[in-house]
Design an enzyme around this catalytic site. Sequence first.
Site, short mmCIF file in Angstrom:
data_model
loop_
_atom_site.label_atom_id
_atom_site.label_comp_id
_atom_site.label_asym_id
_atom_site.label_seq_id
_atom_site.Cartn_x
_atom_site.Cartn_y
_atom_site.Cartn_z
N VAL A 21 -8.82 2.99 -4.62
CA VAL A 21 -10.11 2.33 -5.06
C VAL A 21 -11.19 2.90 -3.93
CG1 VAL A 21 -9.79 0.23 -4.01
CG2 VAL A 21 -11.36 0.35 -5.79
N TYR A 52 -1.07 -1.08 -7.86
CA TYR A 52 -0.05 -2.18 -8.10
C TYR A 52 -0.97 -3.41 -8.06
CZ TYR A 52 3.66 0.99 -7.03
OH TYR A 52 4.74 1.98 -7.04
N ALA A 53 -2.16 -3.74 -7.90
CA ALA A 53 -3.07 -4.72 -7.86
C ALA A 53 -2.79 -5.53 -9.10
CB ALA A 53 -4.46 -4.43 -7.45
N GLN A 54 -2.56 -6.79 -8.98
CA GLN A 54 -2.22 -7.62 -10.27
C GLN A 54 -3.42 -8.57 -10.61
OE1 GLN A 54 1.33 -9.71 -9.58
NE2 GLN A 54 2.63 -7.77 -9.85
N GLU A 121 -7.34 -17.93 -8.09
CA GLU A 121 -6.32 -17.77 -7.20
C GLU A 121 -6.24 -18.82 -6.06
OE1 GLU A 121 -4.81 -13.28 -7.65
OE2 GLU A 121 -6.84 -13.43 -7.07
N ASP A 210 -1.61 5.10 8.62
CA ASP A 210 -1.95 6.51 9.04
C ASP A 210 -3.41 6.45 9.35
OD1 ASP A 210 0.45 7.02 7.68
OD2 ASP A 210 -0.43 8.90 6.64
N ARG A 279 -3.64 -18.41 1.27
CA ARG A 279 -2.38 -17.55 1.15
C ARG A 279 -1.50 -18.04 2.57
NH1 ARG A 279 -3.30 -11.97 -1.20
NH2 ARG A 279 -3.64 -12.95 -3.10
N HIS A 338 2.05 -8.08 2.88
CA HIS A 338 1.14 -7.77 2.00
C HIS A 338 -0.12 -6.90 2.02
CE1 HIS A 338 -0.72 -8.15 -2.28
NE2 HIS A 338 -1.47 -8.98 -1.66
N GLU A 362 -8.76 -1.04 2.53
CA GLU A 362 -7.83 -1.68 3.34
C GLU A 362 -7.83 -1.36 4.79
OE1 GLU A 362 -4.25 -2.97 1.35
OE2 GLU A 362 -3.28 -3.67 3.17
N ARG A 373 -7.43 -12.96 4.55
CA ARG A 373 -8.26 -12.46 3.35
C ARG A 373 -8.35 -13.29 2.34
NH1 ARG A 373 -6.72 -9.07 -1.52
NH2 ARG A 373 -4.71 -9.40 -0.71
N LEU A 379 -10.13 -5.41 -3.90
CA LEU A 379 -10.71 -4.37 -4.60
C LEU A 379 -12.16 -4.49 -4.67
CD1 LEU A 379 -8.25 -4.90 -7.77
CD2 LEU A 379 -8.12 -2.95 -6.00
P1 FAD Z 1 -4.86 2.29 -1.45
O1 FAD Z 1 -5.11 2.10 -2.83
O2 FAD Z 1 -3.66 2.09 -0.83
O3 FAD Z 1 -4.80 4.00 -1.42
C1 FAD Z 1 -4.64 4.83 -0.12
C2 FAD Z 1 -4.48 6.10 -0.53
O4 FAD Z 1 -4.43 6.84 0.94
C3 FAD Z 1 -3.42 6.81 -0.94
O5 FAD Z 1 -3.80 7.67 -2.05
C4 FAD Z 1 -2.50 7.48 0.04
O6 FAD Z 1 -1.77 8.53 -0.58
C5 FAD Z 1 -3.45 7.87 1.02
N1 FAD Z 1 -3.11 8.15 2.05
C6 FAD Z 1 -2.75 7.53 3.18
N2 FAD Z 1 -2.50 8.09 4.39
C7 FAD Z 1 -2.81 9.48 4.10
C8 FAD Z 1 -2.91 10.65 4.97
N3 FAD Z 1 -2.73 10.59 5.97
N4 FAD Z 1 -3.37 11.71 4.40
C9 FAD Z 1 -3.77 11.71 2.88
N5 FAD Z 1 -3.76 10.52 2.30
C10 FAD Z 1 -3.32 9.49 2.74
N6 FAD Z 1 -6.32 -6.72 -4.03
C11 FAD Z 1 -7.45 -7.37 -4.79
O7 FAD Z 1 -8.17 -7.46 -4.51
N7 FAD Z 1 -6.59 -8.05 -5.90
C12 FAD Z 1 -5.46 -8.07 -6.46
O8 FAD Z 1 -5.06 -8.33 -7.40
C13 FAD Z 1 -4.43 -7.24 -5.45
N8 FAD Z 1 -3.11 -7.22 -5.81
C14 FAD Z 1 -2.43 -6.53 -5.00
C15 FAD Z 1 -1.19 -6.48 -5.59
C16 FAD Z 1 -0.14 -5.76 -4.71
C17 FAD Z 1 1.34 -5.11 -4.99
C18 FAD Z 1 -0.74 -4.83 -3.37
C19 FAD Z 1 0.28 -3.94 -2.85
C20 FAD Z 1 -1.86 -5.12 -3.15
C21 FAD Z 1 -2.58 -5.88 -4.01
N9 FAD Z 1 -4.22 -6.12 -3.68
C22 FAD Z 1 -5.09 -6.69 -4.30
C23 FAD Z 1 -4.72 -5.55 -2.35
C24 FAD Z 1 -5.31 -4.09 -2.89
O9 FAD Z 1 -4.74 -3.59 -3.92
C25 FAD Z 1 -5.42 -3.02 -1.90
O10 FAD Z 1 -5.77 -3.45 -0.68
C26 FAD Z 1 -6.42 -2.02 -2.28
O11 FAD Z 1 -6.02 -1.49 -3.49
C27 FAD Z 1 -6.39 -1.00 -1.09
O12 FAD Z 1 -7.20 0.16 -1.66
P2 FAD Z 1 -7.33 1.57 -0.64
O13 FAD Z 1 -8.43 2.42 -1.39
O14 FAD Z 1 -8.13 0.97 0.66
O15 FAD Z 1 -5.99 1.92 -0.39
C1 SIN Z 2 -2.21 -11.52 -6.49
O1 SIN Z 2 -2.31 -11.21 -7.54
O2 SIN Z 2 -1.59 -12.47 -6.07
C2 SIN Z 2 -2.42 -10.49 -5.40
C3 SIN Z 2 -4.15 -10.69 -5.18
C4 SIN Z 2 -4.46 -10.06 -3.95
O3 SIN Z 2 -3.63 -9.58 -3.07
O4 SIN Z 2 -5.79 -10.23 -3.70
#
Ligand code: FAD
Ligand code: SIN
Length: 519
Positions: A21, A52-54, A121, A210, A279, A338, A362, A373, A379
């Site tokens: 995102v 995977y965000a739910q 939540e 990373d 949490r 998480h 993140e 958090r 997100l």
């Molecule tokens: P990510 O979406 O993890 O993307 C990371 C990217 O970096 C990937 O493309 C990966 O391949 C790339 N990458 C990593 N290292 C390298 C490298 N060295 N070189 C090149 N590419 C690299 N948050 C909410 O707000 N609401 C929710 O409902 C929620 N539910 C969740 C449920 C689950 C199961 C999980 C795991 C998390 C949830 N979260 C939720 C947290 C949230 O989804 C994440 O914090 C957020 O999506 C992270 O986004 P990001 O863009 O920072 O990283």
């Molecule tokens: C969840 O749906 O419980 C995860 C939400 C989050 O990590 O923000």
Amino acid sequence: MTHMSIEWEADADLVVIGGGVAGLTAARTASLRGLRVLTLSKGGATDTSTQYAQGGIAVVAPHGDSVESHVQDTVEAGAGLCDAAAVRSIVEGGQAAVAALTDLGAVFDLGRDGQISRTREGGHSTRRIIHAGGDATGAEVQRALNAAGLPVLFGAAACEILTDGNGVQGVLAVSDKGFGVVHAPAVLLATGGLGQLYALSTNPPGATADGIALALWAGASVSDLEFVQFHPTVLYTPGGVGRRPLISEAVRGEGAILVDSEGDSVTAGIHPRGDLAPRDVVSRAIAARMRALGTDHVYLDARAIDGFAQRFPTITASCLAAGLDPSTDLIPVAPAAHYQCGGVVTDTSGRTAVPGLYAAGEVARTGLHGANRLASNSLLEGLVVGERVGAAAAERLGAHTRVTEVSTRTTEYVDRDVLQELMTTHASVVRDGAGLAEALKRLADAVTPSTTASTLSERIAGIEDAALTLAARTLLLAAGARTESRGCHTRSDHPDADPRLRHSISLTLDERGRPQAAS
Ligand code: FAD
Ligand code: SIN
């Protein structure tokens, strides 16, 4: 440093590392502003935590809610370490960020009144979480961003940020074409979290810290890394390891309750919000109950929720795959790693202290989350800060000196199974000083220099192992220095918060590449 030969080169105004995102939102904004953007992603288009965000996205509701209330809930969850100005700035940006996502084609669930439906939540004082596909919010966000058609080099992993006296000058990366350099004055770290430090996590396999290592190696600092959020309700299956299916907090938001093997409430009398407490409170209550009863899980009773399968199709599928029907069975759950609350220190436009190096999502520490958090604020942060980085990166146009020679650093690593075992034993929901010191010592004993890898997957695994090792050391140092319990950092030997430690602990690398307290 060793001189190395480069097999491919590319040029960009902004290199985005990560296709979740935060990365894709930044890439889109910067492209709309006319910047040449190249995104690198070491995995495929859906190998992200975003996918995977739910539960959903926390965003101030138009009625019965306010920025003030969302700020207050965030700050309360953050246990004294949020940056109040950053919280307000990011919360205020929520509605516009969601509108931009909707313009891109993201579709959110509607209620019977035709308005966007909102759930609740843990830690939220009102129903303000918007969601998509019931419990598939992240998949819809990722789908909409992927569909924007931005140029992404999949299977390309960043190994090193290239800098000179003027700041960032590009990225050293490895792909199926070998090692290459993307020349650029601005680089965004949007690499996600560090769940793979632990044996059990909700995070995908690529969540290997990373960005933490890349930032530290480039001279940036990290803060609040000791605050790892353990989600209270991750599906428990005997012997399960690696990425485990999440049972969203929204399930409790819709009425499910947490009970132990005797049928008693797990959170009764612990917090006024009971099962919907923040949490950290719920995870600690579950860990304590498991210890008291000598079990490795408790249960979520969701049998009273009407239409569970329609509201939570992803969770239903995970339960059915484990032989459980949530409408008739209790769901066994336990906490698992998480979310990384801290990270690379940035302002609310993603700027680090290294000119041209940005971080968002993140991997970053803006001050929004503090010591814990608030659910669904991640997100939100990725969307708001991602967009701001996309705009801010233009400030680096013209600051480019083309690098002519690239050297690699000598890295060291610890076998991943050993590392995960140490972190899971000594740095989980409840820690103590002796365990943290023991883990640090055993990591130092087990460390070996990285060997030369030949295949792409070996090369990427090598980068990940080096990053995990550095992140583990940094996290353990910070957790050892925080001799108190605060937010999601709980020390059994220091059970109370210490007002003298109401500040972030920042770390950088010393000249030998070892983490140390930032001056
Ligand atoms: P990510 O979406 O993890 O993307 C990371 C990217 O970096 C990937 O493309 C990966 O391949 C790339 N990458 C990593 N290292 C390298 C490298 N060295 N070189 C090149 N590419 C690299 N948050 C909410 O707000 N609401 C929710 O409902 C929620 N539910 C969740 C449920 C689950 C199961 C999980 C795991 C998390 C949830 N979260 C939720 C947290 C949230 O989804 C994440 O914090 C957020 O999506 C992270 O986004 P990001 O863009 O920072 O990283
Ligand atoms: C969840 O749906 O419980 C995860 C939400 C989050 O990590 O923000």
